[in-house]
Design a protein around this motif. Structure first.
Motif, PDB file in Angstrom:
ATOM      1  N   GLY A  89       9.121 103.804  35.996  1.00  0.00           N
ATOM      2  CA  GLY A  89      10.095 104.381  36.923  1.00  0.00           C
ATOM      3  C   GLY A  89       9.818 105.825  37.310  1.00  0.00           C
ATOM      4  O   GLY A  89      10.687 106.499  37.850  1.00  0.00           O
ATOM      5  N   GLN A  90       8.603 106.294  37.056  1.00  0.00           N
ATOM      6  CA  GLN A  90       8.211 107.666  37.384  1.00  0.00           C
ATOM      7  C   GLN A  90       6.981 107.653  38.284  1.00  0.00           C
ATOM      8  O   GLN A  90       6.106 106.796  38.137  1.00  0.00           O
ATOM      9  N   ALA A  91       6.911 108.616  39.180  1.00  0.00           N
ATOM     10  CA  ALA A  91       5.699 108.886  39.953  1.00  0.00           C
ATOM     11  C   ALA A  91       5.116 110.176  39.392  1.00  0.00           C
ATOM     12  O   ALA A  91       5.820 111.179  39.266  1.00  0.00           O
ATOM     13  N   VAL A  92       3.847 110.131  39.031  1.00  0.00           N
ATOM     14  CA  VAL A  92       3.160 111.300  38.486  1.00  0.00           C
ATOM     15  C   VAL A  92       1.977 111.600  39.399  1.00  0.00           C
ATOM     16  O   VAL A  92       1.128 110.739  39.626  1.00  0.00           O
ATOM     17  N   VAL A  93       1.944 112.808  39.925  1.00  0.00           N
ATOM     18  CA  VAL A  93       0.853 113.241  40.793  1.00  0.00           C
ATOM     19  C   VAL A  93       0.010 114.244  40.022  1.00  0.00           C
ATOM     20  O   VAL A  93       0.532 115.246  39.520  1.00  0.00           O
ATOM     21  N   ASN A  94      -1.279 113.949  39.920  1.00  0.00           N
ATOM     22  CA  ASN A  94      -2.234 114.841  39.261  1.00  0.00           C
ATOM     23  C   ASN A  94      -3.170 115.419  40.311  1.00  0.00           C
ATOM     24  O   ASN A  94      -3.780 114.678  41.076  1.00  0.00           O
ATOM     25  N   MET A  95      -3.243 116.747  40.314  1.00  0.00           N
ATOM     26  CA  MET A  95      -4.150 117.470  41.196  1.00  0.00           C
ATOM     27  C   MET A  95      -4.947 118.433  40.326  1.00  0.00           C
ATOM     28  O   MET A  95      -4.531 118.707  39.197  1.00  0.00           O
ATOM     29  N   PRO A  96      -6.045 118.949  40.814  1.00  0.00           N
ATOM     30  CA  PRO A  96      -6.779 119.913  39.995  1.00  0.00           C
ATOM     31  C   PRO A  96      -5.869 121.051  39.532  1.00  0.00           C
ATOM     32  O   PRO A  96      -5.163 121.659  40.342  1.00  0.00           O
ATOM     33  N   TYR A  97      -5.816 121.251  38.239  1.00  0.00           N
ATOM     34  CA  TYR A  97      -5.098 122.339  37.591  1.00  0.00           C
ATOM     35  C   TYR A  97      -3.575 122.246  37.619  1.00  0.00           C
ATOM     36  O   TYR A  97      -2.895 123.167  37.207  1.00  0.00           O
ATOM     37  N   ALA A 100       2.757 117.056  38.690  1.00  0.00           N
ATOM     38  CA  ALA A 100       4.212 117.022  38.825  1.00  0.00           C
ATOM     39  C   ALA A 100       4.641 115.571  38.718  1.00  0.00           C
ATOM     40  O   ALA A 100       3.856 114.652  38.991  1.00  0.00           O
ATOM     41  N   GLN A 101       5.888 115.363  38.313  1.00  0.00           N
ATOM     42  CA  GLN A 101       6.395 114.000  38.232  1.00  0.00           C
ATOM     43  C   GLN A 101       7.867 113.977  38.598  1.00  0.00           C
ATOM     44  O   GLN A 101       8.545 115.000  38.547  1.00  0.00           O
ATOM     45  N   CYS A 102       8.317 112.780  38.988  1.00  0.00           N
ATOM     46  CA  CYS A 102       9.726 112.606  39.315  1.00  0.00           C
ATOM     47  C   CYS A 102      10.117 111.147  39.127  1.00  0.00           C
ATOM     48  O   CYS A 102       9.273 110.255  39.232  1.00  0.00           O
ATOM     49  N   PRO A 105      13.335 105.708  42.808  1.00  0.00           N
ATOM     50  CA  PRO A 105      14.312 104.617  42.883  1.00  0.00           C
ATOM     51  C   PRO A 105      13.626 103.245  42.948  1.00  0.00           C
ATOM     52  O   PRO A 105      12.449 103.132  43.302  1.00  0.00           O
ATOM     53  N   ALA A 106      14.385 102.218  42.602  1.00  0.00           N
ATOM     54  CA  ALA A 106      13.857 100.847  42.547  1.00  0.00           C
ATOM     55  C   ALA A 106      13.271 100.404  43.883  1.00  0.00           C
ATOM     56  O   ALA A 106      12.222  99.759  43.916  1.00  0.00           O
ATOM     57  N   GLU A 107      13.906 100.763  44.997  1.00  0.00           N
ATOM     58  CA  GLU A 107      13.387 100.345  46.303  1.00  0.00           C
ATOM     59  C   GLU A 107      12.054 101.032  46.611  1.00  0.00           C
ATOM     60  O   GLU A 107      11.192 100.475  47.270  1.00  0.00           O
ATOM     61  N   TRP A 108      11.865 102.242  46.103  1.00  0.00           N
ATOM     62  CA  TRP A 108      10.594 102.948  46.265  1.00  0.00           C
ATOM     63  C   TRP A 108       9.506 102.222  45.464  1.00  0.00           C
ATOM     64  O   TRP A 108       8.403 101.994  45.963  1.00  0.00           O
ATOM     65  N   LEU A 109       9.822 101.864  44.218  1.00  0.00           N
ATOM     66  CA  LEU A 109       8.867 101.135  43.381  1.00  0.00           C
ATOM     67  C   LEU A 109       8.450  99.825  44.043  1.00  0.00           C
ATOM     68  O   LEU A 109       7.265  99.486  44.075  1.00  0.00           O
ATOM     69  N   ALA A 110       9.429  99.100  44.571  1.00  0.00           N
ATOM     70  CA  ALA A 110       9.137  97.818  45.221  1.00  0.00           C
ATOM     71  C   ALA A 110       8.246  98.017  46.446  1.00  0.00           C
ATOM     72  O   ALA A 110       7.278  97.280  46.654  1.00  0.00           O
ATOM     73  N   ALA A 111       8.556  99.017  47.256  1.00  0.00           N
ATOM     74  CA  ALA A 111       7.758  99.278  48.461  1.00  0.00           C
ATOM     75  C   ALA A 111       6.347  99.730  48.086  1.00  0.00           C
ATOM     76  O   ALA A 111       5.365  99.311  48.708  1.00  0.00           O
ATOM     77  N   ALA A 112       6.213 100.565  47.057  1.00  0.00           N
ATOM     78  CA  ALA A 112       4.894 101.031  46.621  1.00  0.00           C
ATOM     79  C   ALA A 112       4.065  99.865  46.090  1.00  0.00           C
ATOM     80  O   ALA A 112       2.862  99.780  46.354  1.00  0.00           O
TER      81      ALA A 112
END
Length: 166
Positions: A89-97, A100-102, A105-112
């Motif tokens: 239930g989390q989105a984690v974005v990794n970039m150099p150095y 961030a994470q947040c 929602p369930a509809e976002w997970l389903a669409a992704a």
């Protein structure tokens, strides 16, 4: 003897301040089920909102992205310095150095999951009104994302969705 030097783009993390993420989808009832994710500074760094905006634009440049209405497709194998992990239930974005994470929602997970990619944006301006953990009103989201200057100062990237293997 003269030598040419290339300018170095550096991201001053102290000026960038807090890097936050916000996830949402369009209205599926209206045929819009795209999962969106935006990274933005809260403008709480050492130099305030203007310095945070400059640091955000430096981050965009450092990542090899451009601002404006160009969508960059990073869904190919090994194409992007930005990685998106969706798990628990989390989105984690990794970039150099930085990362961030947040929660998403369930509809976002389903669409992704359906699409296999996310429309990721990095804002080139600070957005202190969108505090992490506090719901963002639809009007606030529209006001920020509908602002022509804000849109021109954003990088737009299609990122593939990665998940941990079981």
């Amino acid at each position: 003897m003269t030598t040419a030097s290339t300018p170095r783009t550096t991201v001053d993390r102290a000026e960038l301040g807090t890097l936050a993420l916000l996830a949402w989808t369009g209205d599926p009832a209206q045929g819009y089920d795209t999962p969106y994710l935006i990274a933005y500074s809260l403008g709480d760094g050492t130099g305030g909102g203007e310095a945070a905006a400059a640091a955000s634009l430096a981050l965009i440049e450092k990542l090899g992205l451009t601002t404006g209405d160009v969508m960059q497709d990073h869904t190919g194998e090994g194409v992007s310095p930005i990685q998106l992990l969706v798990q628990g239930g989390q989105a984690v974005v990794n970039m150099p150095y930085m990362n961030a994470q947040c929660p998403v929602p369930a509809e976002w997970l389903a669409a992704a999951e359906r699409r296999g990619h996310v429309h990721f944006m990095i804002s080139g301006r600070a957005w202190p009104e969108a505090k992490p953990g506090v719901p963002v009103a639809e009007e606030t989201l529209r006001a920020h994302l509908g602002n022509e200057d804000a849109l021109k100062g954003m990088a737009h990237v299609l990122l593939p969705v990665s998940q941990l293997r079981r």
